[in-house]
Design a protein around this motif. Structure first.
Motif, PDB file in Angstrom:
ATOM      1  N   ARG A   1      -9.421  48.983  72.430  1.00 56.35           N
ATOM      2  CA  ARG A   1     -10.868  48.391  71.635  1.00 56.35           C
ATOM      3  C   ARG A   1     -10.851  47.765  73.248  1.00 56.35           C
ATOM      4  NH1 ARG A   1     -12.464  43.430  69.297  1.00 56.35           N
ATOM      5  NH2 ARG A   1     -15.684  44.782  68.365  1.00 56.35           N
ATOM      6  N   GLY A   2     -11.781  48.274  74.666  1.00 55.14           N
ATOM      7  CA  GLY A   2     -12.413  47.611  75.265  1.00 55.14           C
ATOM      8  C   GLY A   2     -13.808  46.553  75.184  1.00 55.14           C
ATOM      9  N   GLY A   3     -13.857  45.355  76.061  1.00 53.16           N
ATOM     10  CA  GLY A   3     -14.269  44.952  75.870  1.00 53.16           C
ATOM     11  C   GLY A   3     -16.289  45.128  76.634  1.00 53.16           C
ATOM     12  N   ASN A   4     -16.654  43.659  76.452  1.00 58.19           N
ATOM     13  CA  ASN A   4     -17.773  44.354  76.584  1.00 58.19           C
ATOM     14  C   ASN A   4     -17.837  43.912  78.211  1.00 58.19           C
ATOM     15  OD1 ASN A   4     -19.026  44.788  74.507  1.00 58.19           O
ATOM     16  ND2 ASN A   4     -19.622  42.861  74.113  1.00 58.19           N
ATOM     17  N   THR A   5     -18.582  44.729  78.569  1.00 63.08           N
ATOM     18  CA  THR A   5     -18.606  44.707  80.245  1.00 63.08           C
ATOM     19  C   THR A   5     -20.272  44.908  80.773  1.00 63.08           C
ATOM     20  OG1 THR A   5     -18.386  46.950  80.874  1.00 63.08           O
ATOM     21  CG2 THR A   5     -16.626  45.354  80.969  1.00 63.08           C
ATOM     22  N   ARG A   6     -20.866  44.381  81.614  1.00 58.10           N
ATOM     23  CA  ARG A   6     -22.572  45.001  82.861  1.00 58.10           C
ATOM     24  C   ARG A   6     -22.199  45.333  83.136  1.00 58.10           C
ATOM     25  NH1 ARG A   6     -26.434  43.132  79.135  1.00 58.10           N
ATOM     26  NH2 ARG A   6     -25.459  41.625  77.834  1.00 58.10           N
ATOM     27  N   LYS A   7     -22.871  46.874  83.564  1.00 58.26           N
ATOM     28  CA  LYS A   7     -22.690  47.706  84.955  1.00 58.26           C
ATOM     29  C   LYS A   7     -23.901  48.268  84.901  1.00 58.26           C
ATOM     30  CE  LYS A   7     -19.406  50.769  86.846  1.00 58.26           C
ATOM     31  NZ  LYS A   7     -18.721  51.811  86.406  1.00 58.26           N
TER      32      LYS A   7
ATOM     33  N   HIS B   1     -13.935  52.450  73.842  1.00 63.10           N
ATOM     34  CA  HIS B   1     -12.723  52.662  72.251  1.00 63.10           C
ATOM     35  C   HIS B   1     -12.058  54.634  73.294  1.00 63.10           C
ATOM     36  CE1 HIS B   1     -14.841  50.667  69.829  1.00 63.10           C
ATOM     37  NE2 HIS B   1     -14.592  50.153  68.730  1.00 63.10           N
ATOM     38  N   GLN B   2     -11.052  54.007  73.217  1.00 59.42           N
ATOM     39  CA  GLN B   2     -10.040  55.123  73.621  1.00 59.42           C
ATOM     40  C   GLN B   2      -8.751  55.088  73.300  1.00 59.42           C
ATOM     41  OE1 GLN B   2      -7.871  54.406  77.942  1.00 59.42           O
ATOM     42  NE2 GLN B   2      -8.453  56.110  78.400  1.00 59.42           N
TER      43      GLN B   2
ATOM     44  N   ASP C   1     -19.922  50.914  66.102  1.00 59.56           N
ATOM     45  CA  ASP C   1     -19.153  50.167  64.890  1.00 59.56           C
ATOM     46  C   ASP C   1     -18.778  51.689  64.496  1.00 59.56           C
ATOM     47  OD1 ASP C   1     -21.352  48.329  65.272  1.00 59.56           O
ATOM     48  OD2 ASP C   1     -22.187  48.256  63.969  1.00 59.56           O
ATOM     49  N   VAL C   2     -19.255  52.045  63.933  1.00 55.40           N
ATOM     50  CA  VAL C   2     -17.863  53.839  63.139  1.00 55.40           C
ATOM     51  C   VAL C   2     -16.837  53.759  64.624  1.00 55.40           C
ATOM     52  CG1 VAL C   2     -18.339  55.895  63.234  1.00 55.40           C
ATOM     53  CG2 VAL C   2     -19.989  54.906  62.379  1.00 55.40           C
ATOM     54  N   ARG C   3     -17.191  53.516  65.195  1.00 56.98           N
ATOM     55  CA  ARG C   3     -15.520  54.196  66.144  1.00 56.98           C
ATOM     56  C   ARG C   3     -15.201  52.669  66.246  1.00 56.98           C
ATOM     57  NH1 ARG C   3     -17.336  56.090  72.052  1.00 56.98           N
ATOM     58  NH2 ARG C   3     -18.777  58.030  71.591  1.00 56.98           N
ATOM     59  N   ASP C   4     -15.554  51.778  65.770  1.00 55.29           N
ATOM     60  CA  ASP C   4     -14.459  50.334  65.252  1.00 55.29           C
ATOM     61  C   ASP C   4     -14.043  50.835  63.970  1.00 55.29           C
ATOM     62  OD1 ASP C   4     -13.882  48.235  67.320  1.00 55.29           O
ATOM     63  OD2 ASP C   4     -15.493  47.059  66.165  1.00 55.29           O
ATOM     64  N   GLU C   5     -14.546  50.912  62.696  1.00 58.96           N
ATOM     65  CA  GLU C   5     -14.503  51.201  62.271  1.00 58.96           C
ATOM     66  C   GLU C   5     -13.192  51.690  61.988  1.00 58.96           C
ATOM     67  OE1 GLU C   5     -17.577  52.582  59.430  1.00 58.96           O
ATOM     68  OE2 GLU C   5     -18.336  50.943  59.358  1.00 58.96           O
ATOM     69  N   ILE C   6     -13.323  53.060  62.832  1.00 53.80           N
ATOM     70  CA  ILE C   6     -12.162  53.727  63.052  1.00 53.80           C
ATOM     71  C   ILE C   6     -10.455  53.842  63.506  1.00 53.80           C
ATOM     72  CG2 ILE C   6     -10.988  55.897  63.529  1.00 53.80           C
ATOM     73  CD1 ILE C   6     -13.634  57.328  63.083  1.00 53.80           C
ATOM     74  N   HIS C   7     -11.354  52.260  64.698  1.00 52.29           N
ATOM     75  CA  HIS C   7     -10.054  50.966  64.825  1.00 52.29           C
ATOM     76  C   HIS C   7      -9.484  50.706  63.975  1.00 52.29           C
ATOM     77  CE1 HIS C   7      -7.947  48.087  68.281  1.00 52.29           C
ATOM     78  NE2 HIS C   7      -9.116  47.220  67.219  1.00 52.29           N
ATOM     79  N   PHE C   8      -9.723  49.207  63.152  1.00 52.77           N
ATOM     80  CA  PHE C   8      -9.993  49.146  61.950  1.00 52.77           C
ATOM     81  C   PHE C   8      -9.291  49.538  61.059  1.00 52.77           C
ATOM     82  CE2 PHE C   8     -12.717  46.057  64.200  1.00 52.77           C
ATOM     83  CZ  PHE C   8     -10.976  45.260  64.825  1.00 52.77           C
ATOM     84  N   ALA C   9      -9.103  51.028  61.049  1.00 54.21           N
ATOM     85  CA  ALA C   9      -8.736  51.666  60.209  1.00 54.21           C
ATOM     86  C   ALA C   9      -7.088  52.441  60.402  1.00 54.21           C
ATOM     87  CB  ALA C   9      -9.845  53.212  59.376  1.00 54.21           C
ATOM     88  N   LEU C  10      -6.513  52.312  61.702  1.00 50.80           N
ATOM     89  CA  LEU C  10      -5.384  53.463  62.000  1.00 50.80           C
ATOM     90  C   LEU C  10      -5.413  52.048  61.948  1.00 50.80           C
ATOM     91  CD1 LEU C  10      -3.540  55.246  63.268  1.00 50.80           C
ATOM     92  CD2 LEU C  10      -4.580  54.443  65.917  1.00 50.80           C
ATOM     93  N   ARG C  11      -5.336  50.558  62.397  1.00 55.14           N
ATOM     94  CA  ARG C  11      -4.570  49.264  62.307  1.00 55.14           C
ATOM     95  C   ARG C  11      -4.355  49.447  61.198  1.00 55.14           C
ATOM     96  NH1 ARG C  11      -6.633  44.742  65.598  1.00 55.14           N
ATOM     97  NH2 ARG C  11      -4.834  43.798  65.396  1.00 55.14           N
ATOM     98  N   GLN C  12      -4.545  49.252  60.252  1.00 55.61           N
ATOM     99  CA  GLN C  12      -4.838  48.946  58.844  1.00 55.61           C
ATOM    100  C   GLN C  12      -3.765  49.970  57.683  1.00 55.61           C
ATOM    101  OE1 GLN C  12      -5.631  46.873  57.333  1.00 55.61           O
ATOM    102  NE2 GLN C  12      -4.054  47.274  55.223  1.00 55.61           N
TER     103      GLN C  12
END
Length: 159
Positions: A39-45, A53-54, A141-152
């Motif tokens: 999970r990558g952070g926020n950046t301004r570009k 996410h990767q 948010d969907v990608r974040d949910e998958i990230h946390f689901a994998l951790r769980q």
């Protein structure tokens, strides 16, 4: 850390592995490997907000020949973390994004312990690239949910 990557950013055609090799490598990954969504952070570009996410896949062990076999089969790179006193040298094989997804697709029928993690990771990777670099809050948010689901899932399977 030292990193070896002889592909130099070029996609290299790799031979199609046979079932025996895939089952062996799946066993390595089940025992010594990991599947994560970074999970990558926020950046301004350029005035926009980029978050990411990767998918990443890897294996760490002291047997260099097994790590080399993973690299020659799926690509990626090998890291040589600093050797600790009185410890054997660790070798770390890593792949990410589409290369990791390709490896998981080939290994999926042979995985036993990490099969559900691999399926979730493949579901995640299928979402990548559909909206370009800038994604909506909902997609993040969907990608974040998958990230946390994998951790769980990892926690449940470790227990």
């Amino acid at each position: 850390d030292k990193r070896v990557d002889d592909t130099l950013g070029r996609k290299k055609a790799l031979p199609q592995p046979d079932q025996l090799l895939l089952s062996y490598l799946a066993g390595l990954l089940d025992g010594e490997g990991y599947i994560v969504i970074i999970r990558g952070g926020n950046t301004r570009k350029a005035g926009g907000r980029y978050r990411r996410h990767q998918l990443a896949l890897g294996c760490s062990m002291t047997d260099a020949s097994s790590i080399s076999l993973l690299k020659s089969t799926f690509g990626g790179w090998i890291q040589f973390p600093r050797k600790l006193t009185n410890c054997r040298q660790q070798y770390v094989w890593k792949v990410s994004s589409t290369t990791a997804a390709h490896a998981l697709e080939l290994l999926l029928p042979y995985l036993r312990l990490k099969k559900s993690q691999a399926q979730l990771a493949l579901d995640f990777q299928a979402r990548i690239g559909k909206q370009g670099i800038r994604i909506t809050e909902d997609e993040f948010d969907v990608r974040d949910e998958i990230h946390f689901a994998l951790r769980q899932l990892k926690r449940q399977e470790a227990a």
